[in-house]
Write an enzyme that holds these catalytic residues in place. Structure first.
Site, PDB file in Angstrom:
ATOM      1  N   SER A 174       0.757  -1.471   0.011  1.00 43.21           N
ATOM      2  CA  SER A 174       0.111   0.070   0.056  1.00 43.21           C
ATOM      3  C   SER A 174       0.889   1.196   0.106  1.00 43.21           C
ATOM      4  O   SER A 174       1.646   1.516   0.847  1.00 43.21           O
ATOM      5  CB  SER A 174      -1.228  -0.109   1.084  1.00 43.21           C
ATOM      6  N   HIS A 200      -1.164  -1.365  -4.173  1.00 38.13           N
ATOM      7  CA  HIS A 200      -2.576  -0.876  -3.677  1.00 38.13           C
ATOM      8  C   HIS A 200      -2.347   0.771  -3.497  1.00 38.13           C
ATOM      9  O   HIS A 200      -1.688   1.371  -2.949  1.00 38.13           O
ATOM     10  CB  HIS A 200      -2.639  -1.334  -2.246  1.00 38.13           C
ATOM     11  N   ASP A 216      -4.690   4.018  -1.961  1.00 39.73           N
ATOM     12  CA  ASP A 216      -5.671   4.390  -1.109  1.00 39.73           C
ATOM     13  C   ASP A 216      -6.083   5.437  -1.274  1.00 39.73           C
ATOM     14  O   ASP A 216      -5.389   6.762  -0.937  1.00 39.73           O
ATOM     15  CB  ASP A 216      -5.136   4.345   0.487  1.00 39.73           C
ATOM     16  N   MET A 272      -8.741   8.546  -0.420  1.00 45.84           N
ATOM     17  CA  MET A 272      -9.356   9.251   0.845  1.00 45.84           C
ATOM     18  C   MET A 272      -9.951  10.652   0.515  1.00 45.84           C
ATOM     19  O   MET A 272      -8.907  11.527   0.217  1.00 45.84           O
ATOM     20  CB  MET A 272      -8.671   9.148   2.143  1.00 45.84           C
ATOM     21  N   HIS A 312      -8.268   1.244  -3.966  1.00 51.57           N
ATOM     22  CA  HIS A 312      -9.242   1.261  -2.856  1.00 51.57           C
ATOM     23  C   HIS A 312      -9.873   2.696  -2.652  1.00 51.57           C
ATOM     24  O   HIS A 312      -9.224   3.650  -2.253  1.00 51.57           O
ATOM     25  CB  HIS A 312      -8.307   0.751  -1.700  1.00 51.57           C
ATOM     26  N   MET A 341     -11.990   5.085  -0.776  1.00 51.07           N
ATOM     27  CA  MET A 341     -12.612   5.404   0.568  1.00 51.07           C
ATOM     28  C   MET A 341     -13.107   6.927   0.231  1.00 51.07           C
ATOM     29  O   MET A 341     -12.754   7.913   0.981  1.00 51.07           O
ATOM     30  CB  MET A 341     -11.541   5.330   1.616  1.00 51.07           C
ATOM     31  N   MET A 385     -11.443  -5.188   5.647  1.00 53.40           N
ATOM     32  CA  MET A 385     -10.710  -4.182   6.462  1.00 53.40           C
ATOM     33  C   MET A 385     -10.125  -4.913   7.960  1.00 53.40           C
ATOM     34  O   MET A 385     -11.105  -5.162   8.751  1.00 53.40           O
ATOM     35  CB  MET A 385     -11.371  -2.928   6.613  1.00 53.40           C
ATOM     36  N   ASP A 418      -6.817  -6.243   4.510  1.00 53.77           N
ATOM     37  CA  ASP A 418      -6.060  -4.783   4.476  1.00 53.77           C
ATOM     38  C   ASP A 418      -5.952  -4.188   5.872  1.00 53.77           C
ATOM     39  O   ASP A 418      -7.101  -3.938   6.421  1.00 53.77           O
ATOM     40  CB  ASP A 418      -6.777  -3.792   3.370  1.00 53.77           C
TER      41      ASP A 418
END
Ligand code: DX5
Ligand code: ZN
Length: 235
Positions: A13, A38, A40, A42, A71, A73, A142, A180
């Site tokens: 990640s 990966h 992330d 956000m 991913h 979020m 998660m 994750d």
């Protein structure tokens, strides 16, 4: 067991990388033996942190051939999915809580030719995906609350992972089961024993002095599970 055929996938990640050198960090983990990268995303609304959007995904695309495991979020997610697809994301995973129509969201991701994933927060039950398994390529559990790297692994999720393993096997579909949060060589054996096929790790890779060794240490965890078939398949 059907998952015994799966090779263990390691997805570092980038959240734990040096954000001033993202391209270099992506190249480094590719050279170190990562399977996926990966990412992330956000928004400071769905989770209490802000990272990056499609522009950064597009910039990273030029630095690595690794599949970009994206991913999201963010809420809402739907208005941004096409932008992430165009930016070069290969997998796009969403949380069921990020919009009112998960089925529609998964259809949208697939219509763009991308692999579609669903992410379950620690408090989200497996029922959230029971009726959309036919549209799912990836399920992510998660094992921390989303928003930050470096948090402690939540062991209560192991039962959920095992339940999902059973659901996936029963479906007969080749769905990757990703974990994750808080993944280290110490926590990996338990999640692999429960049936995971992809480990996502931020701190355990980018926080290590030697990325190749860190990835090798995670792979070695497969040999310490109670599933000899999985250990053989990841040899
Ligand atoms: C948290 C992110 C994770 C994070 C994991 O919201 O989804 O991908 O990077 O970080 P570690 O591996 O440090 O727990
Ligand atoms: Zn993540």
């Amino acid at each position: 067991m059907s998952h015994a055929k799966s090779r263990l996938l390691i997805a570092p990640s980038l959240l734990a990388a040096d954000f001033a050198r993202l391209g270099e960090e992506a190249r480094a983990v590719e050279a170190a033996g990562a399977d996926w990268l990966h990412l992330d995303v956000m928004d400071g609304h769905f989770v209490p942190n802000i990272t990056f959007g499609p522009l950064v995904v597009k910039a990273l695309r030029k630095h690595t051939k690794l599949p970009l495991d994206t991913h999201l979020m963010i809420a809402p997610a739907d208005p941004y999915i096409a932008a992430f697809a165009e930016a070069g994301a290969d997998h796009i995973s969403v949380h069921p809580e990020s919009g009112p129509h998960l089925h529609r969201t998964l259809q949208l991701i697939r219509s763009l030719g991308k692999k579609a994933g669903v992410v379950l927060n620690p408090a989200t039950p497996v029922d959230a995906i029971a009726h959309v398994l036919d549209l799912v390529d990836l399920i992510m559990v998660m094992t921390v609350n989303p928003g930050f790297g470096g948090q402690a692994f939540i062991a209560s999720q192991l039962g959920k992972i095992a339940t999902l393993r059973g659901m996936i096997d029963e479906s007969g579909r080749n769905i990757i089961l990703q974990i994750d949060g808080g993944i280290t060589p110490a926590t990996a054996p338990a999640v692999l024993a429960a049936g995971a096929t992809c480990l996502i790790a931020g701190t355990a890779v980018f926080g290590a002095p030697d990325y190749s060794q860190a990835i090798a240490d995670l792979r070695a965890a497969a040999n310490r599970t109670t599933l000899p078939d999985l250990a053989v398949s990841t040899g």
